[in-house]
Design a protein around this motif. Structure first.
Motif, mmCIF file in Angstrom:
data_model
loop_
_atom_site.group_PDB
_atom_site.id
_atom_site.type_symbol
_atom_site.label_atom_id
_atom_site.label_comp_id
_atom_site.label_asym_id
_atom_site.label_seq_id
_atom_site.Cartn_x
_atom_site.Cartn_y
_atom_site.Cartn_z
ATOM 1 N N SER A 107 7.785 2.055 -1.710
ATOM 2 C CA SER A 107 7.704 3.379 -1.915
ATOM 3 C C SER A 107 8.832 3.993 -0.939
ATOM 4 O O SER A 107 9.457 3.235 -0.155
ATOM 5 C CB SER A 107 6.500 3.879 -1.386
ATOM 6 O OG SER A 107 6.354 3.482 0.002
ATOM 7 N N THR B 234 7.962 4.343 2.854
ATOM 8 C CA THR B 234 7.685 3.067 3.608
ATOM 9 C C THR B 234 9.100 2.686 3.718
ATOM 10 O O THR B 234 9.791 2.439 4.708
ATOM 11 C CB THR B 234 6.950 1.829 2.724
ATOM 12 O OG1 THR B 234 5.787 2.323 2.803
ATOM 13 C CG2 THR B 234 6.687 0.628 3.607
ATOM 14 N N GLU C 278 6.904 9.532 -9.175
ATOM 15 C CA GLU C 278 6.670 8.298 -9.469
ATOM 16 C C GLU C 278 5.178 8.138 -9.773
ATOM 17 O O GLU C 278 4.187 8.312 -8.939
ATOM 18 C CB GLU C 278 7.066 7.174 -8.991
ATOM 19 C CG GLU C 278 6.921 5.851 -9.453
ATOM 20 C CD GLU C 278 7.775 4.912 -8.340
ATOM 21 O OE1 GLU C 278 7.556 4.811 -7.301
ATOM 22 O OE2 GLU C 278 8.595 4.065 -9.167
ATOM 23 N N GLN D 58 -4.850 3.634 -6.789
ATOM 24 C CA GLN D 58 -3.646 3.807 -7.413
ATOM 25 C C GLN D 58 -4.037 4.296 -8.895
ATOM 26 O O GLN D 58 -3.371 5.126 -9.438
ATOM 27 C CB GLN D 58 -2.820 2.515 -7.904
ATOM 28 C CG GLN D 58 -2.025 2.044 -6.400
ATOM 29 C CD GLN D 58 -0.917 3.078 -6.095
ATOM 30 O OE1 GLN D 58 -0.611 3.260 -5.107
ATOM 31 N NE2 GLN D 58 0.048 3.280 -6.936
ATOM 32 N N GLU E 82 -0.321 -7.335 1.097
ATOM 33 C CA GLU E 82 -1.757 -7.505 1.281
ATOM 34 C C GLU E 82 -2.567 -7.391 0.120
ATOM 35 O O GLU E 82 -3.769 -7.941 0.120
ATOM 36 C CB GLU E 82 -2.412 -6.682 2.574
ATOM 37 C CG GLU E 82 -2.237 -5.159 2.306
ATOM 38 C CD GLU E 82 -0.891 -4.525 2.508
ATOM 39 O OE1 GLU E 82 0.230 -5.107 2.251
ATOM 40 O OE2 GLU E 82 -0.871 -3.346 3.106
ATOM 41 N N ILE F 38 7.521 -7.476 0.443
ATOM 42 C CA ILE F 38 7.569 -7.701 -1.036
ATOM 43 C C ILE F 38 6.236 -6.722 -1.485
ATOM 44 O O ILE F 38 5.198 -6.731 -0.703
ATOM 45 C CB ILE F 38 7.282 -9.137 -1.271
ATOM 46 C CG1 ILE F 38 8.060 -10.185 -0.784
ATOM 47 C CG2 ILE F 38 6.959 -9.243 -2.877
ATOM 48 C CD1 ILE F 38 9.680 -9.846 -1.394
ATOM 49 N N LYS G 291 7.183 -11.337 4.094
ATOM 50 C CA LYS G 291 5.794 -10.755 4.115
ATOM 51 C C LYS G 291 5.384 -10.443 2.813
ATOM 52 O O LYS G 291 6.057 -9.363 2.222
ATOM 53 C CB LYS G 291 5.820 -9.479 5.009
ATOM 54 C CG LYS G 291 4.244 -9.175 5.386
ATOM 55 C CD LYS G 291 4.272 -7.819 5.900
ATOM 56 C CE LYS G 291 3.853 -6.905 4.936
ATOM 57 N NZ LYS G 291 2.772 -6.663 3.980
ATOM 58 N N TRP H 97 3.290 -5.285 -4.736
ATOM 59 C CA TRP H 97 2.445 -6.157 -5.384
ATOM 60 C C TRP H 97 2.525 -5.864 -6.927
ATOM 61 O O TRP H 97 1.780 -6.932 -7.625
ATOM 62 C CB TRP H 97 0.977 -5.379 -4.896
ATOM 63 C CG TRP H 97 0.981 -3.908 -5.024
ATOM 64 C CD1 TRP H 97 1.249 -3.146 -3.576
ATOM 65 C CD2 TRP H 97 0.907 -2.954 -5.995
ATOM 66 N NE1 TRP H 97 1.253 -1.624 -4.132
ATOM 67 C CE2 TRP H 97 1.136 -1.656 -5.565
ATOM 68 C CE3 TRP H 97 1.100 -3.244 -7.301
ATOM 69 C CZ2 TRP H 97 1.196 -0.597 -6.308
ATOM 70 C CZ3 TRP H 97 1.131 -1.977 -8.271
ATOM 71 C CH2 TRP H 97 1.123 -0.900 -7.668
ATOM 72 N N ASN H 98 3.596 -5.319 -7.134
ATOM 73 C CA ASN H 98 3.535 -5.184 -8.816
ATOM 74 C C ASN H 98 4.438 -6.351 -9.448
ATOM 75 O O ASN H 98 3.754 -6.863 -10.530
ATOM 76 C CB ASN H 98 4.563 -3.974 -9.037
ATOM 77 C CG ASN H 98 5.713 -3.618 -8.497
ATOM 78 O OD1 ASN H 98 5.981 -4.352 -7.297
ATOM 79 N ND2 ASN H 98 6.609 -2.869 -8.981
#
Ligand code: NAI
Ligand code: MG
Length: 480
Positions: A228, A231, A383, A333, A177, A148, A174, A150-151
């Motif tokens: 991304s 990943t 992006e 970011q 972090e 998962i 998962k 973070w957004n």
């Protein structure tokens, strides 16, 4: 918010094999909590417990309506705890409180929607003439592993947990972090609502460490990833080694085509929601506007006004719906997004609103509008994942479609026009998994969502999502 959060693995709250990680509040840049950090051994235990659960047929022996009721109860649990959950979410993720409440509400909807479908996952009966009876069954893969970002840590996890449970899988999650804490509420909901022990593990760990260990683990049967392209590609490669299917949702560079006859005033609301919600950190963000030259200047003025009207505020203080915008997730970011805008300026684009880091302690970036953007500039191709919209001009409809389709992505797209024929023609020509006509983010939990091209494969949301979590078994019977 409590100061230390644990992982939930194989039915127990546990410390992390890799120690702890600091969680930062992006609105202040200060540490707000510590979270247990999983290592490969923790992953192994979580997968082992999920494997045992799946092999014991606990979900699948249950009547699907009963399983569905438990899943729907989890949604009601989320609704009943909305303030508590939203407060944690907005502290660790930075999003405005009004957005955090919305996200908790949407997480609840996924449990409601997919829970209702647990009993509707049916097979077919296939006629084979005299002497045979044949039917198919949709069986769960067994262990669904979900990674998962973070957004939208709750919305994205809830759609795959709910789908995984509805189809009878064990689920291991998962979390990112950067935003691990609020996911604890999935475990609390599951325990309170009667999800059997072993059906769910939730933990955080570093991507290349626990994330990668999970992606290549031989006990995992199916992987769901949002994040991304790089990943996603690494995860799919690891999964390929084990012959395991993936669902990949990898973001986009989505364009709204604004025709000459569009309602420009109502488009202001689409810009507000499409690129400035969650500070633009949305896979399906409205990051490009492709507008007819005759209405370009008027639209730019309207968009710039919207951008300049959006205040920046620390998440917890931003309670009014469509009021302030929160910070970005991290300094890294934010700096990347600001750097991409500066690079676009060097290439000839012009900033008409924002463009800089916010003048506040946290990781803020000003709502930003760029004009004179050319289709081949990096800002129009990559992006940004920040509150940055690029405006590109077109002359005829063929050019509009060419620009809109001219990236490696294809997640969503939009068409704005009062002419239904034109809307339909443009929608057919756009290469994207979902096309919004006259309202960005039209659709919902009921509508299939996923990408063309590098935006990924597989569909989430909608009934189609369930098919990612089941395999077909055909039973062919000789009757004498
Ligand atoms: P990421 O794709 O690296 O991280 C997302 C998740 O993958 C996190 O849970 C992370 O721990 C995990 N992960 C990272 N490396 C892994 C590996 N080798 N194996 C298994 N799991 C791994 O995204 P990141 O670095 O946070 O952001 C970079 C860019 O990705 C953003 O600027 C944005 O463009 C895009 N992104 C897109 C999202 C979307 O909603 N489609 C969400 C997050 C990021
Ligand atoms: Mg990364």
């Amino acid at each position: 918010m409590k100061s230390y959060w644990q992982n939930y693995i194989a039915g127990d709250w546990v410390d992390g094999g890799a120690g702890r990680i600091d969680v930062e509040n992006p609105g202040t840049g200060k540490v707000c909590a510590e979270h247990a950090l999983a290592d490969a051994g923790d992953v192994d235990r979580a997968v082992g417990a999920a494997r045992d659960f799946a092999d014991a047929n606990i979900w699948t022996d249950m009547r699907p309506m009963a399983r569905g009721r438990i899943i729907q109860d989890m949604g009601r649990w989320f609704e009943a705890h909305i303030e508590e959950i939203a407060t944690v979410l907005c502290t660790e993720q930075g999003k405005a409180m009004w957005e955090a409440r919305g996200e908790v509400g949407n997480a609840a909807k996924y449990f409601d929607y997919f829970g209702a479908q647990a009993a509707l996952i049916e097979g077919t009966s296939i006629p084979l003439g005299a002497g045979y009876v044949d039917f198919t069954a949709r069986e769960p893969y067994g262990v669904s592993a979900q990674i998962i970002p973070w957004n939208f840590p709750l919305e994205i996890a809830s759609r795959s947990i709910a789908c995984g449970f509805a189809t009878g899988n064990a689920v291991i999650v998962k979390t990112s972090e950067l935003t691990p804490c609020a996911s604890e509420f999935f475990v609390r909901a599951a325990k309170d609502c009667g999800v059997p022990k072993g059906a769910l593990s939730v933990f955080t760990g570093l991507g290349p460490d626990a994330g990668a260990a999970r992606a290549r683990h031989p006990g995992v049967d199916q992987i769901v990833f949002t994040g991304s392209v790089a990943t996603g590609s690494a995860i799919a490669a690891a999964a390929a080694n084990n012959i395991v299917p993936c669902v990949l949702e990898l973001g986009g560079k989505s364009a709204a085509v604004v025709h000459e006859d569009a309602d420009l005033e109502s488009f202001e609301g689409d810009i507000r929601r499409g690129i400035f919600v969650n500070s633009g950190q949305i896979c399906s963000a409205l990051s490009r506007v492709v507008v007819h030259e005759n209405v370009h200047d008027e639209l730019v003025e309207r968009i710039a006004d919207v951008a300049m009207g959006v205040k920046m505020s620390i998440g917890a203080e931003a309670t009014e719906p469509l009021g302030a915008m929160g910070p970005m997730i991290s300094a890294g970011q934010r700096d990347r997004a600001v750097g991409m805008v500066a690079e676009a300026e060097r290439q000839g684009a012009r900033v008409v609103a924002g463009g800089r880091a916010g003048n506040l302690p946290g990781f803020f970036m000003e709502p930003t509008v760029l004009v004179d953007v050319k289709a081949d500039m990096a800002i129009a191709q990559e992006e940004v994942f920040g509150p940055v919209v690029s405006v590109l001009k077109y002359r005829d409809e063929a050019e509009a479609v060419e620009i809109a389709n001219g990236t490696q992505y294809g997640l969503v797209a939009g068409v704005f026009t009062r002419d239904l024929d034109r809307a339909t023609q443009t929608a057919r020509a756009l290469k994207a998994g979902q096309v919004f006509v006259n309202e960005w983010f039209a659709g919902g939990v009921e509508t299939p969502f996923g990408g063309y091209g590098k935006s990924g494969y597989g569909r989430e949301k909608g009934q189609e999502a369930l098919l990612n979590y089941v395999q077909t078994k055909n039973i062919a019977i000789r009757v004498r």
